[in-house]
Design a protein around this motif. Structure first.
Motif, mmCIF file in Angstrom:
data_model
loop_
_atom_site.group_PDB
_atom_site.id
_atom_site.type_symbol
_atom_site.label_atom_id
_atom_site.label_comp_id
_atom_site.label_asym_id
_atom_site.label_seq_id
_atom_site.Cartn_x
_atom_site.Cartn_y
_atom_site.Cartn_z
ATOM 1 N N VAL A 20 3.382 -5.180 3.488
ATOM 2 C CA VAL A 20 4.302 -6.148 2.887
ATOM 3 C C VAL A 20 5.309 -6.526 3.953
ATOM 4 O O VAL A 20 5.975 -5.665 4.527
ATOM 5 N N LEU A 26 2.054 -10.763 2.063
ATOM 6 C CA LEU A 26 1.176 -9.641 1.755
ATOM 7 C C LEU A 26 -0.101 -9.770 2.574
ATOM 8 O O LEU A 26 -0.741 -10.830 2.571
ATOM 9 N N ALA A 54 5.954 -10.553 -2.361
ATOM 10 C CA ALA A 54 5.545 -9.169 -2.613
ATOM 11 C C ALA A 54 6.715 -8.224 -2.349
ATOM 12 O O ALA A 54 7.437 -8.375 -1.364
ATOM 13 N N ALA A 62 -0.336 -5.156 -6.455
ATOM 14 C CA ALA A 62 0.868 -5.549 -5.714
ATOM 15 C C ALA A 62 1.965 -5.839 -6.732
ATOM 16 O O ALA A 62 1.701 -6.358 -7.815
#
Length: 67
Positions: A20, A26, A54, A62
């Protein structure tokens, strides 16, 4: 993961690693289902398009910020 912008979190599950970015991007690499149809197997990180920034990517999912 080498070659990515500022990373604030990393996670791995099975044969997939995730990262992240500081801006909420992401990325994933490996051969797990996280990559979906983006790549069957990828030694290089693949950018994934979450529905919002994210925050974390533990386990099989996620966590994203609601837009």
């Amino acid at each position: 993961m080498n070659g990515l912008p500022g990373i604030r979190r990393t996670a791995a599950h099975g044969s997939t690693g995730r990262a992240v970015g500081a801006s909420g991007g992401l990325w994933a690499r490996g051969s797990g289902p996280t990559l979906g149809d983006r790549a069957a197997r990828s030694a290089r990180p693949v950018r994934l398009p979450p529905p919002g920034p994210a925050l974390d990517a533990p386990g099989h999912h996620a966590i994203v910020r609601a837009g």
